[in-house]
Design a protein around this motif. Structure first.
Motif, PDB file in Angstrom:
ATOM      1  N   ILE A 497      46.973  11.469  51.850  1.00  0.00           N
ATOM      2  CA  ILE A 497      46.540  12.703  52.505  1.00  0.00           C
ATOM      3  C   ILE A 497      47.615  13.786  52.462  1.00  0.00           C
ATOM      4  O   ILE A 497      47.305  14.978  52.398  1.00  0.00           O
ATOM      5  N   ASP A 498      48.887  13.404  52.457  1.00  0.00           N
ATOM      6  CA  ASP A 498      49.948  14.414  52.407  1.00  0.00           C
ATOM      7  C   ASP A 498      49.924  15.180  51.089  1.00  0.00           C
ATOM      8  O   ASP A 498      50.204  16.381  51.048  1.00  0.00           O
ATOM      9  N   GLU A 499      49.585  14.492  49.988  1.00  0.00           N
ATOM     10  CA  GLU A 499      49.477  15.194  48.697  1.00  0.00           C
ATOM     11  C   GLU A 499      48.296  16.156  48.703  1.00  0.00           C
ATOM     12  O   GLU A 499      48.388  17.260  48.148  1.00  0.00           O
ATOM     13  N   ILE A 500      47.194  15.756  49.347  1.00  0.00           N
ATOM     14  CA  ILE A 500      46.038  16.655  49.459  1.00  0.00           C
ATOM     15  C   ILE A 500      46.409  17.891  50.258  1.00  0.00           C
ATOM     16  O   ILE A 500      46.107  19.022  49.865  1.00  0.00           O
ATOM     17  N   ILE A 501      47.082  17.678  51.372  1.00  0.00           N
ATOM     18  CA  ILE A 501      47.464  18.797  52.236  1.00  0.00           C
ATOM     19  C   ILE A 501      48.404  19.742  51.500  1.00  0.00           C
ATOM     20  O   ILE A 501      48.271  20.979  51.587  1.00  0.00           O
ATOM     21  N   ALA A 502      49.366  19.206  50.773  1.00  0.00           N
ATOM     22  CA  ALA A 502      50.298  20.055  50.021  1.00  0.00           C
ATOM     23  C   ALA A 502      49.561  20.868  48.966  1.00  0.00           C
ATOM     24  O   ALA A 502      49.828  22.070  48.774  1.00  0.00           O
ATOM     25  N   GLU A 503      48.625  20.239  48.257  1.00  0.00           N
ATOM     26  CA  GLU A 503      47.848  20.936  47.229  1.00  0.00           C
ATOM     27  C   GLU A 503      46.959  21.996  47.859  1.00  0.00           C
ATOM     28  O   GLU A 503      46.854  23.125  47.346  1.00  0.00           O
ATOM     29  N   LYS A 504      46.345  21.655  48.970  1.00  0.00           N
ATOM     30  CA  LYS A 504      45.471  22.617  49.647  1.00  0.00           C
ATOM     31  C   LYS A 504      46.287  23.794  50.179  1.00  0.00           C
ATOM     32  O   LYS A 504      45.854  24.953  50.092  1.00  0.00           O
ATOM     33  N   GLN A 505      47.469  23.518  50.722  1.00  0.00           N
ATOM     34  CA  GLN A 505      48.312  24.588  51.229  1.00  0.00           C
ATOM     35  C   GLN A 505      48.718  25.548  50.106  1.00  0.00           C
ATOM     36  O   GLN A 505      48.674  26.777  50.271  1.00  0.00           O
ATOM     37  N   ALA A 506      49.101  24.996  48.953  1.00  0.00           N
ATOM     38  CA  ALA A 506      49.516  25.832  47.830  1.00  0.00           C
ATOM     39  C   ALA A 506      48.368  26.715  47.346  1.00  0.00           C
ATOM     40  O   ALA A 506      48.552  27.912  47.083  1.00  0.00           O
ATOM     41  N   GLN A 507      47.174  26.129  47.222  1.00  0.00           N
ATOM     42  CA  GLN A 507      46.027  26.912  46.768  1.00  0.00           C
ATOM     43  C   GLN A 507      45.630  27.956  47.809  1.00  0.00           C
ATOM     44  O   GLN A 507      45.268  29.087  47.464  1.00  0.00           O
ATOM     45  N   TYR A 508      45.699  27.585  49.074  1.00  0.00           N
ATOM     46  CA  TYR A 508      45.344  28.537  50.132  1.00  0.00           C
ATOM     47  C   TYR A 508      46.323  29.710  50.165  1.00  0.00           C
ATOM     48  O   TYR A 508      45.913  30.866  50.295  1.00  0.00           O
ATOM     49  N   ASP A 509      47.613  29.423  50.039  1.00  0.00           N
ATOM     50  CA  ASP A 509      48.614  30.491  50.041  1.00  0.00           C
ATOM     51  C   ASP A 509      48.383  31.457  48.878  1.00  0.00           C
ATOM     52  O   ASP A 509      48.483  32.682  49.037  1.00  0.00           O
ATOM     53  N   ALA A 510      48.073  30.894  47.703  1.00  0.00           N
ATOM     54  CA  ALA A 510      47.820  31.743  46.532  1.00  0.00           C
ATOM     55  C   ALA A 510      46.554  32.571  46.732  1.00  0.00           C
ATOM     56  O   ALA A 510      46.504  33.764  46.379  1.00  0.00           O
ATOM     57  N   TRP A 511      45.529  31.947  47.293  1.00  0.00           N
ATOM     58  CA  TRP A 511      44.277  32.663  47.558  1.00  0.00           C
ATOM     59  C   TRP A 511      44.500  33.798  48.549  1.00  0.00           C
ATOM     60  O   TRP A 511      44.029  34.927  48.341  1.00  0.00           O
ATOM     61  N   LYS A 512      45.238  33.509  49.608  1.00  0.00           N
ATOM     62  CA  LYS A 512      45.450  34.527  50.636  1.00  0.00           C
ATOM     63  C   LYS A 512      46.275  35.685  50.098  1.00  0.00           C
ATOM     64  O   LYS A 512      46.020  36.858  50.421  1.00  0.00           O
ATOM     65  N   ALA A 513      47.256  35.382  49.254  1.00  0.00           N
ATOM     66  CA  ALA A 513      48.088  36.442  48.676  1.00  0.00           C
ATOM     67  C   ALA A 513      47.278  37.370  47.789  1.00  0.00           C
ATOM     68  O   ALA A 513      47.624  38.549  47.615  1.00  0.00           O
ATOM     69  N   ALA A 514      46.187  36.835  47.228  1.00  0.00           N
ATOM     70  CA  ALA A 514      45.366  37.634  46.316  1.00  0.00           C
ATOM     71  C   ALA A 514      44.307  38.464  47.039  1.00  0.00           C
ATOM     72  O   ALA A 514      43.650  39.309  46.417  1.00  0.00           O
ATOM     73  N   GLN A 515      44.139  38.243  48.314  1.00  0.00           N
ATOM     74  CA  GLN A 515      43.102  38.967  49.057  1.00  0.00           C
ATOM     75  C   GLN A 515      43.498  40.426  49.313  1.00  0.00           C
ATOM     76  O   GLN A 515      44.653  40.750  49.467  1.00  0.00           O
TER      77      GLN A 515
END
Length: 515
Positions: A497-515
Motif C-alpha cells: 500500500i505504501d507504493e500505491i500511496i507514493a504513486e498516487k501522491q506523485a500523480q496527484y501533485d502533477a495533476w494539481k500543478a497542471a490545474q
C-alpha cells in the motif's frame, strides 16, 4: 439565484432530452412513442444485437418477468436505433464478478456498469476508448452531463465511460423505523452524527431485545454496516469507497492510508462497542442478503448508507420495498468527488464488436422515458400501476418483491432525476434536491483527478485482497479493533500500500500543478 437558474436549466434538459421535440415523458405508455431520440438510426433493415448487463438491489426478476421487459425494450430500440438488446440483470453483490468472468471467458457483454470498480476496469483494459464515438452516438448524454464530470471518466484526455446521471453529491443517510421511534418517544432531530446514535440504539434494544438497532447489507465480499463509509471528510480519489488504497482527509493534499488514521480507529471502536452491546447483528459479517431484506423482515431499526437523493425519497423508496414505515435524514452536507462520478459509470466493453450500437442504446437510457420506465419499473399494470398524481406503486395484492419484475432500484443511465415515474410518496422536491446538488454541491479539491494504477497493479490486487480479509469484520464490529487494526495495516504494508500511496501522491501533485 444561480442555484435556481441551474435547476431550471437541468429540468429543461430532462424535459427536452432526446432531441428536444417529440420526446416521451414519464407519463407516457412504454413503447408508445418511437419518435423521441436524437441518436442516428441504423440503415433500414440493419439491426445490431448487443448485451446490456446491469444490477439491482431488489430481488432479481423472474425469467418471464425479465423477458417481457426485454421484449418491450426491443419494440422501441429496433425501430428507433436499429439495435436489439439482450437485457441481463444481476444482484448487486454478484454483479462485478459476473461481468468480469463473462468478459474474461470471451462471452459477449457490450455495455455494462463499472460499479465501484472503474479504476480496476480501466487498468485492466476492460473498457472501450469511446472518445471519438460519444458525440455521434450519445448526443443527449453530452448535453446532460456537466463539462467537468467528463474529466472523471477520462485518462490522458481519452474518454472511457459515460458518467451516470443520478444524485452524485453524496451525504451519509440515516433511515429508521418511524413507528418504533414514535412508540418509544425517540426524537432523531438532534442526531447529527453517528456518535449521537448510541443513546437511541440503547432505547430500542431495551424495548425490542430481538431487534437489531443498526442493520447492514452485503458488500460483495462480506457484510457491512456502512460505518467505515460514514467517516466524514474521506476522499477516496476514485477508488471504491469500500476499498480505498490511499485517500485524502478533509482539506489535506497529503495522500494517506485511511486504515492508519485516528478517525478510522475511533469509528471502529464505536462499532465494536455497539456490537458488544447487541446493537449490531452478530453474524452480519457473513450475511449474504441486503439491508432491504432485513428491514422487510422487521429485524432492524436503522440503516446507514451513502445517498445522493433527498432523504425523504430514500426513505419512501425503502418503505415501498420493505413495507415498513421509514423516515430519513442527512448526516452532514453533500459533497461531490471523483469517486461519486466514477462509482457507477457505464462502459462499452473493449471486446465489443458493436460499440456504436452499445452507445446508441446507452444514450436512450439517459433520455428516453419509455426505456427508463421499462428498466426501472417493468411492465405497466403488471409490475406497477400509475396513480392519479403520476406516482407508481405495485398493483393491488402485490408488493415490490412479489411482482415478476421488482422495480425501484434498477441501475441505468439517468436515475431519479425526473425521467422515470416517481415512486408513490415521493415529490418533485426530492427530484430537484439531487439535480440541484449535482450542479451546486461542494466539489472535493481532487475532483477530476483520475489515478492511473498501471504501475502498481500487482500491489492493488494484493491490497484489495487484504482489505477483503479485514474490512468487514471491523466494519461489523465482530473483531477487536485494538488487535485487528495493527494486523490489518501490517498486512497492507506487506501487500504494497505504501507504493500505491507514493504513486498516487506523485500523480496527484502533477495533476494539481497542471490545474
Amino acid at each position: 439565484m444561480k442555484k435556481l437558474i441551474a435547476l431550471l436549466l437541468c429540468l429543461v434538459v430532462a424535459l427536452t432530452a432526446c432531441g428536444g421535440t417529440g420526446s416521451s415523458t414519464a407519463g407516457s405508455t412504454p413503447a408508445a412513442d418511437a419518435s423521441s431520440g436524437s441518436a442516428p438510426a441504423a440503415p433500414s433493415g440493419e439491426v445490431e444485437e448487443i448485451v446490456f448487463a446491469t444490477w439491482t438491489i431488489n430481488s432479481p426478476p423472474s425469467e418471464e418477468g425479465l423477458q417481457a421487459v426485454e421484449d418491450a425494450i426491443n419494440e422501441i430500440t429496433v425501430d428507433k436505433i436499429g439495435v436489439k438488446v439482450d437485457y441481463q440483470v444481476y444482484p448487486v453483490a454478484e454483479y462485478f464478478n459476473k461481468v468480469s468472468m463473462e468478459l474474461q471467458s470471451g462471452g459477449q457483454i457490450d455495455a455494462f456498469c463499472a460499479f465501484q470498480n472503474f479504476q480496476t476496469i480501466l487498468s485492466s483494459d476492460m473498457c472501450y476508448d469511446i472518445t471519438d464515438l460519444v458525440d455521434a452516438n450519445c448526443p443527449d448524454v453530452k448535453e446532460l452531463i456537466p463539462e467537468d464530470w467528463w474529466d472523471c471518466v477520462s485518462l490522458d484526455g481519452r474518454i472511457y465511460a459515460l458518467p451516470a446521471w443520478l444524485p452524485s453529491a453524496l451525504y451519509i443517510n440515516l433511515t429508521w423505523r418511524s413507528d418504533i421511534a414514535e412508540e418509544l418517544e425517540i426524537s432523531l432531530d438532534d442526531v447529527n452524527s453517528v456518535e449521537d446514535l448510541t443513546e437511541v440504539f440503547a432505547k430500542v434494544k431495551a424495548s425490542y431485545p430481538e431487534m437489531y438497532p443498526l442493520i447492514g447489507g452485503n458488500a460483495g465480499f462480506g457484510g457491512w454496516t456502512g460505518m467505515t463509509y460514514a467517516i466524514p471528510g474521506v476522499d477516496s480519489m476514485g477508488d471504491s469507497p469500500l476499498m480505498p488504497a490511499g485517500v485524502l482527509m478533509g482539506d489535506s493534499d497529503t495522500v494517506v492510508n485511511l486504515f492508519e488514521t485516528e478517525e478510522y480507529a475511533e469509528q471502529m471502536a464505536l462499532v465494536r462497542d455497539w456490537y458488544q452491546k447487541g446493537y449490531i447483528m452478530q453474524d452480519l459479517v457473513t450475511y449474504t442478503g441486503t439491508n432491504i431484506d432485513l428491514l422487510a423482515a422487521g429485524n432492524g431499526f436503522a440503516n446507514i448508507t451513502g445517498q445522493g437523493g433527498h432523504p425523504d425519497y430514500v426513505a419512501t423508496n425503502a418503505s415501498n420495498q420493505t413495507g415498513q414505515p421509514l423516515e430519513g435524514k442527512a448526516l452532514g452536507n453533500a459533497v461531490i468527488n471523483t469517486n461519486n462520478v466514477t462509482n457507477q459509470p457505464f462502459c462499452v466493453a473493449s471486446t465489443s464488436k458493436h460499440p456504436e450500437a452499445a452507445l446508441k442504446f446507452l444514450n436512450l437510457t439517459y433520455c428516453d422515458a419509455d426505456i427508463a420506465n421499462l428498466i426501472q419499473w417493468g411492465i405497466k399494470d403488471r409490475d406497477y400501476v400509475v396513480n392519479e398524481d403520476g406516482t407508481v406503486q405495485p398493483p393491488e395484492g402485490f408488493d415490490s418483491a412479489s411482482v415478476p419484475y421488482p422495480g425501484g432500484y434498477m441501475n441505468y443511465g439517468n436515475m431519479y432525476s425526473g425521467l422515470e415515474y416517481p415512486a408513490v410518496g415521493t415529490s418533485q422536491e426530492s427530484v430537484e434536491f439531487g439535480v440541484d446538488n449535482n450542479y451546486n454541491a461542494k466539489h472535493s479539491h481532487s475532483f477530476g483527478f483520475v489515478f492511473d494504477p498501471s504501475n502498481v497493479t500487482a500491489q492493488y490486487a494484493a491490497v484489495n485482497n487484504v482489505i477483503m480479509q479485514y474490512y468487514c469484520g471491523l466494519d461489523c464490529g465482530s473483531v477487536d479493533p485494538e488487535t485487528a487494526i495493527p494486523e490489518f495495516n501490517q498486512a497492507l504494508k506487506d501487500a504494497g500500500i505504501d507504493e500505491i500511496i507514493a504513486e498516487k501522491q506523485a500523480q496527484y501533485d502533477a495533476w494539481k500543478a497542471a490545474q
